[in-house]
Design an enzyme around this catalytic site. Structure first.
Site, short mmCIF file in Angstrom:
data_model
loop_
_atom_site.label_atom_id
_atom_site.label_comp_id
_atom_site.label_asym_id
_atom_site.label_seq_id
_atom_site.Cartn_x
_atom_site.Cartn_y
_atom_site.Cartn_z
CD GLU A 94 -1.52 -0.18 3.58
OE1 GLU A 94 -2.22 -1.20 3.63
OE2 GLU A 94 -1.66 0.80 4.32
CB CYS A 114 7.78 -5.38 8.06
SG CYS A 114 9.14 -4.55 8.91
CB CYS A 335 0.69 2.12 9.91
SG CYS A 335 1.08 3.77 10.45
N1 SAH Z 1 10.26 0.40 9.10
C1 SAH Z 1 10.34 1.83 9.06
C2 SAH Z 1 9.26 2.49 8.22
C3 SAH Z 1 7.87 1.95 8.28
S1 SAH Z 1 6.84 2.35 9.62
C4 SAH Z 1 10.33 2.39 10.46
O1 SAH Z 1 10.21 1.63 11.41
O2 SAH Z 1 10.50 3.59 10.62
C5 SAH Z 1 6.56 4.07 9.57
C6 SAH Z 1 6.33 4.69 10.93
O3 SAH Z 1 5.03 4.35 11.45
C7 SAH Z 1 7.32 4.23 11.96
O4 SAH Z 1 7.70 5.30 12.77
C8 SAH Z 1 6.48 3.22 12.75
O5 SAH Z 1 7.04 2.98 14.01
C9 SAH Z 1 5.16 3.90 12.77
N2 SAH Z 1 4.00 3.05 13.10
C10 SAH Z 1 3.78 1.77 12.80
N3 SAH Z 1 2.59 1.34 13.26
C11 SAH Z 1 2.02 2.40 13.86
C12 SAH Z 1 0.78 2.61 14.52
N4 SAH Z 1 -0.10 1.64 14.67
N5 SAH Z 1 0.53 3.85 15.00
C13 SAH Z 1 1.42 4.85 14.85
N6 SAH Z 1 2.59 4.72 14.24
C14 SAH Z 1 2.91 3.51 13.74
#
Ligand code: SAH
Length: 347
Positions: A94, A114, A335
């Site tokens: 997505e 992931c 996300c």
């Molecule tokens: N793997 C990378 C990029 C993908 S996630 C990383 O970890 O940065 C993108 C962002 O969204 C990251 O900061 C992640 O921690 C956050 N994220 C993931 N799930 C989330 C959720 N349910 N609520 C808020 N932020 C979330």
């Protein structure tokens, strides 16, 4: 049988070599490159300044990656659009288009699934399926720009996947998206978000690019971070902060720290104070966002009041912070959730 070369992941030099091997003049490579990366052609048939026979040869000798749209959701609140794209092998990824005053920003995925396992994240649930190719990262942007007919000015690699777990393809993607013969997006308008794979942050720093590094921090102590993010067991919080410092020294680019606020987990004023201390030596900006509830996960997002108090505490301690505007709340923009829904219904 050897696989056919995948031409949308090639830079101009590689494409020129490929075209010459097919018996064509080198300048044809530039034309082909522009059709793919500037005019965003979905098929060889559109490439009218290439001869019909050359187009036929290309069809037979190369792989031409184009993503198919499996779904799109459009927010009535703020024009955010969430796309689900189908890859050649049946995996889905997505991508999100967000409209801001300064321009259109696209958030892309770097992997199908992931393997980092963050506790609050929907993309961790099914594990890693595979890395995305450079072309598959580019195509998310190309299809969105073609669909909306609006220029994409900013790209954030912040969708599903850990970009620094797909390092070589990420770098090739950056090379191609910033190329003058392609969409020519400035490095400064590109952000890569990582959960903190220390050796690759350091490697990226040494590339001396002008892209923004966003580090998903989410906690101010090693103990708490380890509970939320399994990757912290491998690279501890101080190593990660050290790597961010190194990134700043090498590139002069201010670091963005991502901090998702989970009620009762990491959102107290003491947490804010500890965070301010942790990052006090770094030229940085903190992005706060109340955690998006994921149905398979137990976390609850902090209230606006708690988020504001958290930000104020950071600012009193001289740390710049913004509470990120939540876009597309009325669609499954949080996300990884559109992808999850799709996987659940087809399996
Ligand atoms: N793997 C990378 C990029 C993908 S996630 C990383 O970890 O940065 C993108 C962002 O969204 C990251 O900061 C992640 O921690 C956050 N994220 C993931 N799930 C989330 C959720 N349910 N609520 C808020 N932020 C979330």
């Amino acid at each position: 049988m050897t696989e056919k070369p995948e031409i949308k992941s090639m830079n101009l030099k590689e494409l020129t070599e490929f075209v010459v091997r097919l018996g064509e003049k080198p300048f044809r490579a530039k034309q082909l490159y522009q059709w793919m990366h500037q005019k965003l052609s979905a098929s060889f048939d559109e490439m009218t300044n290439l001869s019909v026979s050359f187009r036929e040869t290309l069809k037979q000798t190369s792989t031409y990656t184009v993503l198919k749209r499996a779904d799109v959701q459009i927010s009535n609140v703020d024009g955010t659009r969430k796309y689900l794209f189908l890859l050649e092998d049946g995996n889905v990824v997505e991508s999100v288009l967000m409209r801001y005053k300064y321009g259109n920003s696209v958030c892309i995925s770097s992997q199908a699934g992931c393997r980092m396992g963050c506790r609050f994240c929907a993309s961790a649930i099914g594990g890693l399926k595979r890395n995305l190719l450079p072309s598959e990262m580019l195509e998310q942007i190309y299809r969105i720009q073609t669909d909306t007919k609006e220029r994409v000015s900013n790209v954030v690699v912040m969708g599903t996947g850990e970009p620094l777990d797909n390092y070589d393809n990420l770098l090739k993607f950056i090379e191609l998206i910033t190329n003058e013969e392609g969409l020519n997006i400035s490095q400064r308008n590109l952000t890569v978000s990582t959960c903190g794979i220390v050796p690759n942050i350091r490697k990226l720093a040494e590339e001396k690019l002008q892209i923004t590094l966003a580090l998903s921090l989410h906690a101010s102590s090693q103990k708490k971070r380890k509970e939320l993010m399994p990757v912290a067991a491998k690279y501890d919080i101080y190593e990660v902060i050290g790597a961010c410092q190194y990134y700043f020294e090498q590139t002069g680019r201010r670091i963005t720290f991502e901090y998702s606020l989970a009620e009762g987990i990491n959102d107290t004023e003491e947490d804010a104070k500890a965070l301010a201390e942790l990052v006090s030596d770094i030229n940085c900006h903190v992005n706060l966002i109340p955690i998006n509830p994921v149905k398979e996960r137990e976390f609850v997002g902090s209230s606006q009041a708690a988020a504001k108090a958290f930000r104020q505490k950071l600012e009193v301690n001289r740390i710049n912070a913004t509470i990120r505007r939540e876009t597309g709340r009325d669609i499954d923009a949080a996300c990884g959730q559109l992808r999850r829904k799709y996987i659940e219904t087809v399996s």
